[in-house]
Scaffold this motif. Structure first.
Motif, PDB file in Angstrom:
ATOM      1  N   PRO A 568     -21.717 -22.495  20.414  1.00 55.23           N
ATOM      2  CA  PRO A 568     -22.365 -23.796  20.610  1.00 55.23           C
ATOM      3  C   PRO A 568     -21.433 -24.965  20.329  1.00 55.23           C
ATOM      4  CG  PRO A 568     -23.118 -22.776  18.574  1.00 55.23           C
ATOM      5  CD  PRO A 568     -22.289 -21.749  19.279  1.00 55.23           C
ATOM      6  N   VAL A 569     -21.741 -26.092  20.946  1.00 58.66           N
ATOM      7  CA  VAL A 569     -21.019 -27.334  20.680  1.00 58.66           C
ATOM      8  C   VAL A 569     -21.613 -27.964  19.426  1.00 58.66           C
ATOM      9  CG1 VAL A 569     -20.455 -29.637  21.535  1.00 58.66           C
ATOM     10  CG2 VAL A 569     -20.488 -27.687  23.116  1.00 58.66           C
ATOM     11  N   CYS A 570     -20.784 -28.207  18.431  1.00 61.28           N
ATOM     12  CA  CYS A 570     -21.252 -28.714  17.136  1.00 61.28           C
ATOM     13  C   CYS A 570     -20.657 -30.088  16.798  1.00 61.28           C
ATOM     14  CB  CYS A 570     -20.891 -27.738  16.014  1.00 61.28           C
ATOM     15  SG  CYS A 570     -21.436 -26.044  16.279  1.00 61.28           S
ATOM     16  N   LYS A 571     -19.984 -30.730  17.761  1.00 61.31           N
ATOM     17  CA  LYS A 571     -19.285 -31.983  17.482  1.00 61.31           C
ATOM     18  C   LYS A 571     -19.851 -33.126  18.325  1.00 61.31           C
ATOM     19  CE  LYS A 571     -16.414 -29.627  14.903  1.00 61.31           C
ATOM     20  NZ  LYS A 571     -16.538 -29.663  13.426  1.00 61.31           N
ATOM     21  N   GLN A 572     -19.974 -34.272  17.683  1.00 59.42           N
ATOM     22  CA  GLN A 572     -20.470 -35.459  18.371  1.00 59.42           C
ATOM     23  C   GLN A 572     -19.497 -35.892  19.468  1.00 59.42           C
ATOM     24  OE1 GLN A 572     -20.939 -38.834  15.795  1.00 59.42           O
ATOM     25  NE2 GLN A 572     -22.127 -40.004  17.269  1.00 59.42           N
ATOM     26  N   ASN A 573     -20.046 -36.285  20.605  1.00 57.25           N
ATOM     27  CA  ASN A 573     -19.296 -36.813  21.756  1.00 57.25           C
ATOM     28  C   ASN A 573     -18.372 -35.790  22.417  1.00 57.25           C
ATOM     29  OD1 ASN A 573     -20.412 -39.412  21.533  1.00 57.25           O
ATOM     30  ND2 ASN A 573     -18.928 -39.955  19.941  1.00 57.25           N
ATOM     31  N   ALA A 574     -18.431 -34.539  22.003  1.00 61.60           N
ATOM     32  CA  ALA A 574     -17.600 -33.512  22.642  1.00 61.60           C
ATOM     33  C   ALA A 574     -18.123 -33.226  24.046  1.00 61.60           C
ATOM     34  CB  ALA A 574     -17.599 -32.241  21.808  1.00 61.60           C
ATOM     35  N   LYS A 575     -17.215 -33.132  24.987  1.00 58.13           N
ATOM     36  CA  LYS A 575     -17.580 -32.811  26.373  1.00 58.13           C
ATOM     37  C   LYS A 575     -17.456 -31.311  26.652  1.00 58.13           C
ATOM     38  CE  LYS A 575     -17.942 -37.214  26.913  1.00 58.13           C
ATOM     39  NZ  LYS A 575     -19.292 -37.819  26.806  1.00 58.13           N
ATOM     40  N   GLY A 576     -17.000 -30.589  25.653  1.00 53.29           N
ATOM     41  CA  GLY A 576     -16.806 -29.152  25.756  1.00 53.29           C
ATOM     42  C   GLY A 576     -16.202 -28.653  24.456  1.00 53.29           C
ATOM     43  N   ARG A 577     -15.604 -27.478  24.486  1.00 49.02           N
ATOM     44  CA  ARG A 577     -15.004 -26.947  23.274  1.00 49.02           C
ATOM     45  C   ARG A 577     -14.052 -25.795  23.612  1.00 49.02           C
ATOM     46  NH1 ARG A 577     -18.161 -23.262  19.300  1.00 49.02           N
ATOM     47  NH2 ARG A 577     -16.024 -22.456  19.226  1.00 49.02           N
ATOM     48  N   PHE A 578     -13.170 -25.487  22.665  1.00 49.24           N
ATOM     49  CA  PHE A 578     -12.327 -24.308  22.785  1.00 49.24           C
ATOM     50  C   PHE A 578     -13.124 -23.079  22.375  1.00 49.24           C
ATOM     51  CE2 PHE A 578      -9.028 -27.534  22.721  1.00 49.24           C
ATOM     52  CZ  PHE A 578      -8.124 -27.044  23.664  1.00 49.24           C
ATOM     53  N   VAL A 579     -12.983 -22.023  23.142  1.00 49.08           N
ATOM     54  CA  VAL A 579     -13.666 -20.761  22.884  1.00 49.08           C
ATOM     55  C   VAL A 579     -12.627 -19.649  22.929  1.00 49.08           C
ATOM     56  CG1 VAL A 579     -15.386 -19.111  23.716  1.00 49.08           C
ATOM     57  CG2 VAL A 579     -15.849 -21.570  23.861  1.00 49.08           C
ATOM     58  N   TYR A 580     -12.688 -18.774  21.952  1.00 52.38           N
ATOM     59  CA  TYR A 580     -11.833 -17.585  21.963  1.00 52.38           C
ATOM     60  C   TYR A 580     -12.680 -16.380  22.335  1.00 52.38           C
ATOM     61  CZ  TYR A 580      -8.896 -13.707  20.575  1.00 52.38           C
ATOM     62  OH  TYR A 580      -8.176 -12.544  20.582  1.00 52.38           O
ATOM     63  N   LEU A 581     -12.247 -15.666  23.359  1.00 48.33           N
ATOM     64  CA  LEU A 581     -12.938 -14.456  23.789  1.00 48.33           C
ATOM     65  C   LEU A 581     -12.103 -13.240  23.388  1.00 48.33           C
ATOM     66  CD1 LEU A 581     -14.045 -15.551  27.370  1.00 48.33           C
ATOM     67  CD2 LEU A 581     -15.305 -15.776  25.219  1.00 48.33           C
ATOM     68  N   PRO A 582     -12.643 -12.350  22.580  1.00 47.20           N
ATOM     69  CA  PRO A 582     -11.872 -11.182  22.117  1.00 47.20           C
ATOM     70  C   PRO A 582     -11.736 -10.092  23.169  1.00 47.20           C
ATOM     71  CG  PRO A 582     -14.056 -11.162  21.167  1.00 47.20           C
ATOM     72  CD  PRO A 582     -13.951 -12.446  21.922  1.00 47.20           C
ATOM     73  N   GLU A 583     -12.413 -10.235  24.285  1.00 44.94           N
ATOM     74  CA  GLU A 583     -12.272  -9.301  25.400  1.00 44.94           C
ATOM     75  C   GLU A 583     -12.694 -10.024  26.677  1.00 44.94           C
ATOM     76  OE1 GLU A 583     -15.746  -6.379  25.892  1.00 44.94           O
ATOM     77  OE2 GLU A 583     -15.608  -6.590  23.690  1.00 44.94           O
ATOM     78  N   ASP A 584     -12.428  -9.415  27.828  1.00 46.67           N
ATOM     79  CA  ASP A 584     -12.850 -10.008  29.099  1.00 46.67           C
ATOM     80  C   ASP A 584     -14.373 -10.117  29.132  1.00 46.67           C
ATOM     81  OD1 ASP A 584     -10.199  -9.942  29.762  1.00 46.67           O
ATOM     82  OD2 ASP A 584     -10.371  -8.290  31.210  1.00 46.67           O
ATOM     83  N   MET A 585     -14.847 -11.244  29.666  1.00 43.34           N
ATOM     84  CA  MET A 585     -16.289 -11.474  29.685  1.00 43.34           C
ATOM     85  C   MET A 585     -16.716 -12.165  30.981  1.00 43.34           C
ATOM     86  SD  MET A 585     -17.371 -12.425  25.776  1.00 43.34           S
ATOM     87  CE  MET A 585     -17.041 -11.264  24.455  1.00 43.34           C
ATOM     88  N   ILE A 586     -18.008 -12.355  31.105  1.00 46.25           N
ATOM     89  CA  ILE A 586     -18.594 -13.117  32.204  1.00 46.25           C
ATOM     90  C   ILE A 586     -19.179 -14.391  31.609  1.00 46.25           C
ATOM     91  CG2 ILE A 586     -20.391 -13.165  33.979  1.00 46.25           C
ATOM     92  CD1 ILE A 586     -20.124 -10.064  34.053  1.00 46.25           C
ATOM     93  N   GLN A 587     -18.744 -15.522  32.104  1.00 45.76           N
ATOM     94  CA  GLN A 587     -19.270 -16.802  31.633  1.00 45.76           C
ATOM     95  C   GLN A 587     -20.534 -17.144  32.402  1.00 45.76           C
ATOM     96  OE1 GLN A 587     -16.524 -20.160  31.382  1.00 45.76           O
ATOM     97  NE2 GLN A 587     -18.161 -21.590  31.936  1.00 45.76           N
ATOM     98  N   VAL A 588     -21.610 -17.439  31.650  1.00 46.06           N
ATOM     99  CA  VAL A 588     -22.865 -17.879  32.252  1.00 46.06           C
ATOM    100  C   VAL A 588     -23.022 -19.365  31.958  1.00 46.06           C
ATOM    101  CG1 VAL A 588     -25.356 -17.576  32.358  1.00 46.06           C
ATOM    102  CG2 VAL A 588     -23.887 -15.601  31.883  1.00 46.06           C
ATOM    103  N   THR A 589     -23.192 -20.150  33.011  1.00 46.41           N
ATOM    104  CA  THR A 589     -23.382 -21.597  32.872  1.00 46.41           C
ATOM    105  C   THR A 589     -24.778 -21.948  33.368  1.00 46.41           C
ATOM    106  OG1 THR A 589     -21.023 -21.982  33.242  1.00 46.41           O
ATOM    107  CG2 THR A 589     -22.493 -23.870  33.503  1.00 46.41           C
ATOM    108  N   TRP A 590     -25.557 -22.534  32.464  1.00 42.62           N
ATOM    109  CA  TRP A 590     -26.953 -22.892  32.784  1.00 42.62           C
ATOM    110  C   TRP A 590     -27.060 -24.403  32.910  1.00 42.62           C
ATOM    111  CZ3 TRP A 590     -31.460 -20.486  34.027  1.00 42.62           C
ATOM    112  CH2 TRP A 590     -32.642 -21.193  33.880  1.00 42.62           C
ATOM    113  N   LYS A 591     -27.509 -24.860  34.063  1.00 43.52           N
ATOM    114  CA  LYS A 591     -27.649 -26.296  34.322  1.00 43.52           C
ATOM    115  C   LYS A 591     -28.755 -26.485  35.358  1.00 43.52           C
ATOM    116  CE  LYS A 591     -24.966 -30.260  36.125  1.00 43.52           C
ATOM    117  NZ  LYS A 591     -25.148 -31.185  34.984  1.00 43.52           N
TER     118      LYS A 591
END
Length: 672
Positions: A568-591
């Motif tokens: 989750p985004v936990c910072k004010q005014n952040a437009k996104g964030r850095f994410v570390y993935l420990p293995e290959d994954m599928i990104q799900v974007t809900w909008k």
């Protein structure tokens, strides 16, 4: 393997452990007890040792570098400088070359110094009566398996976690300040008008007559049963609060019954212990007595008969505003300053006097409980020596009562105060938090620690209880709350409104809430499986990837079940964030109430996450169930319309049942 040790002279066997574990003839395999009593345990930590656990508490998932006190505390506006919050959860896992679980079983205050005084030293101290210490080890060689096995053994030892009804996983809207039937109807009306999903409206103390438990103010709620029936037709449940203190008032039926049955806590002279809370002067049920618990639990029937199917228990540390002794001392202190010039020393002595009457240790020491000791004899024990169990025993009283009243049917129940053991009777919310951005991350870090201790049905007040919240903070918090079992928005009376319609345009809120309902089959399935299998629903990355040096240190991402990673985004005014993935994954974007998927490789990534968007990740080769049909409440969830997110060829073990009876077992799992 579990070894049990006894030090000092424990008064009672607490309510925590359900399995019969005999005292061990072995020695401790890790650390040493420097003193039987006062109890002092010490362990020399290596540089890379991590310490997990302690349930509801401050700071990181790795508890190293701070000091913590297990003492159920009324802590509004809690922050990372506090050493205790509302729960007392004395289970830790030392994770290093050796992996060992330690459970310190005592109802008393206990201190954990985890590298605070000396960075290489873990000390655990307790100086009241005695303690049982359980040491848990694993025969698994792989670190990840050993870590999970130790938690699994502990969870088996303390018993299966509470499972609420299905509707309790829907969105709950609460506020201290919904004072009338029209207030409640207005909330429901605006949610439904704006197509904002909703399952519950929680009622704080305003619904009561003079803040008296098990009453409804007929002037504010003239047709309470009819209101419940009306809202039920719209898929809405009312969830009222019940407090620990019972108003001392002649003519109040509950007080008079309790007085006649002699169910209240006593002082040494045999008189009732009296302290003030919301209603003014109150008495307190001695929940350690079977007959008193049975009586108190039976009182919930007054509200279940009116159609209520869920409750939240509050103020049950117990919180005390003042006693007559405390007031006298405060007034005497004020009087001593009269006519004096207050200098730099006396002014700072003067200012805290008005708050000095709250939750005094002297008051906790002044009343007693009737308990069965280890030999089965009834003994009188001062409250301070059993303090951490009081809220848990109230939860037990409520659960026993509700199970009798609503036989074969699940009811929602969550509490503020808790200790290990009460996880079998109800959930908890994380207390009176505050509308600060770092409180999102505080909730995230408590989730796996609470899961370790058996608390699965939990979550924090979305938007923050204290202080006024902003639109972006509520949206970001909701985007995280989508994944937590208890998803409740709650705020204090003197803050701005933070309902999902309170900030103008509602489409963003509609989209986020709709994702919760699209994921309900998955969230419910993972929750029930975690309870039945004595597993964690949420885990830090270090639990699954202990050899990955980057994953070990990440504390703002969590694994949900065996399929999902959330960040989750936990910072004010952040437009996104850095994410570390420990293995290959599928990104799900809900909008805009729509999910899109894309493959993403192992490693670090900056992910764009606008405020109207929720992003999460599914492991390659895994799938999760997903409800395409937008629902307005949990009763609208259509399992026949399920589809999949993730790898469409992968099967998922889906748990589903009728959602309200106690017929819960692994036989309800099917391949999907």
């Amino acid at each position: 393997m579990i070894n049990k040790f006894r030090f000092g002279n424990p008064i009672i066997q607490t309510d925590a452990v359900v399995n019969d574990v005999s005292l061990s003839k072995n020695s401790l395999g890790l650390g040493s007890v420097k003193s039987d009593w006062p109890f002092l345990f010490e362990y020399k930590m290596s540089k890379d040792d991590m310490i997990f656990g302690l349930g509801e508490n401050v700071r990181g998932i790795n508890k190293r570098g701070f000091h913590y006190t297990s003492w159920c505390s009324d802590k509004p506006n809690g922050n990372e400088s506090d050493s205790s919050l509302y729960g007392a959860h004395n289970f830790i896992v030392i994770f290093g070359e050796k992996i060992t679980g330690l459970y310190f079983d005592t109802p008393s205050k206990i201190d954990f110094d985890i590298g605070w005084s000396n960075y290489d030293t873990l000390t655990v101290k307790c100086d009241v009566d005695g303690i049982f210490l359980y040491e848990i080890t694993s025969s698994e060689n792989e670190k990840s398996l050993a870590l999970k096995d130790i938690v699994h053994q502990f969870r088996q030892m303390i018993g299966q976690s509470y499972i609420p009804p299905f509707w309790a996983f829907g969105y709950q809207q609460s506020r201290w300040g919904y004072k009338t039937e029209s207030d409640v109807r207005e909330v429901v009306k605006k949610y439904r008008e704006n197509n904002l999903p909703l399952d519950s409206v929680c009622l704080d103390i305003d619904y009561m007559e003079e803040f008296m438990d098990f009453t409804v103010d007929k002037a504010k709620f003239p047709a309470f049963k009819a209101l419940n029936e009306e809202l039920s037709g719209q898929g809405i449940h009312l969830v009222p609060i019940i407090d620990a203190g019972i108003k001392q008032k002649e003519g109040y039926e509950v007080y008079e019954e309790g007085e006649k049955g002699d169910y209240f806590c006593k002082k040494a002279d045999g008189s009732n212990f009296v302290a003030a809370v919301w209603p003014g002067k109150c008495v307190f049920t001695d929940f350690f007595r079977d007959d008193a618990r049975k009586w108190f639990g039976s009182k919930y029937k007054a509200l279940t008969d009116a159609g209520v199917e869920g409750f939240w228990n509050d103020m049950n540390e117990p919180a005390l505003f003042y006693t007559e002794d405390g007031l006298k001392q405060a007034f005497d202190k004020f009087e001593s300053f009269k006519g004096k010039e207050l200098d730099i020393n006396t002014f700072f002595e003067f200012t805290p006097v008005s708050g000095s009457t709250c939750n005094r240790i002297e008051d906790y020491k002044s009343f007693c409980h009737q308990v069965k000791d280890l030999n089965g004899n009834t003994v009188s024990v001062s409250h301070d020596r059993l303090h951490n169990m009081y809220g848990a025993m109230m939860t037990k009283a409520a659960r026993e009562g509700l199970d009798e009243i609503k036989k074969g049917k699940r009811t929602l129940l969550y509490s503020r105060a808790s200790c290990i053991g009460s996880h079998r009777y109800g959930g908890i919310w994380m207390g009176d938090n505050i509308a600060w951005w770092n409180n999102i991350e505080m909730e995230l870090k408590m989730l796996p620690s609470l899961n370790m201790c058996g608390f699965l049905y939990t979550g924090a007040d979305i938007g923050g209880f204290g202080d006024s919240s902003s639109r972006d903070l509520v949206l970001r918090w909701l985007a995280f709350g989508v994944f937590t079992p208890l998803m409740r928005n709650h705020a204090a009376w003197n803050t701005r409104n933070q309902e999902c319609y309170a900030f103008g345009e509602t489409e963003d809120f509609k989209s986020v809430l709709s994702l919760r309902y699209a994921l309900l089959p998955y969230i419910y399935s993972e929750f029930v499986k975690a309870s039945l299998k004595n597993e964690m629903m949420f885990r830090p990355l270090s639990f699954d990837y202990p050899e990955d040096k980057i994953a070990r240190d990440i504390e703002d991402e969590l694994l949900l079940g065996n399929e999902v990673l959330i960040a989750p985004v936990c910072k004010q005014n952040a437009k996104g964030r850095f994410v570390y993935l420990p293995e290959d994954m599928i990104q799900v974007t809900w909008k805009d109430c729509n999910a899109t998927q894309s493959s993403i490789e192992k490693g670090g990534h900056y992910i764009d996450i606008p405020e109207d968007t929720v992003v999460f990740f599914i492991k390659k080769g895994k799938s999760i169930p997903f409800c395409k049909k937008i629902a307005q409440s949990s009763k609208d969830i259509d399992y026949s319309s399920l589809t999949k997110l993730g790898d469409s060829d992968a099967t998922y073990e889906l748990y589903s049942d009728d959602g309200f009876t106690t017929d819960i077992s692994l036989k309800n799992i099917r391949k999907y």
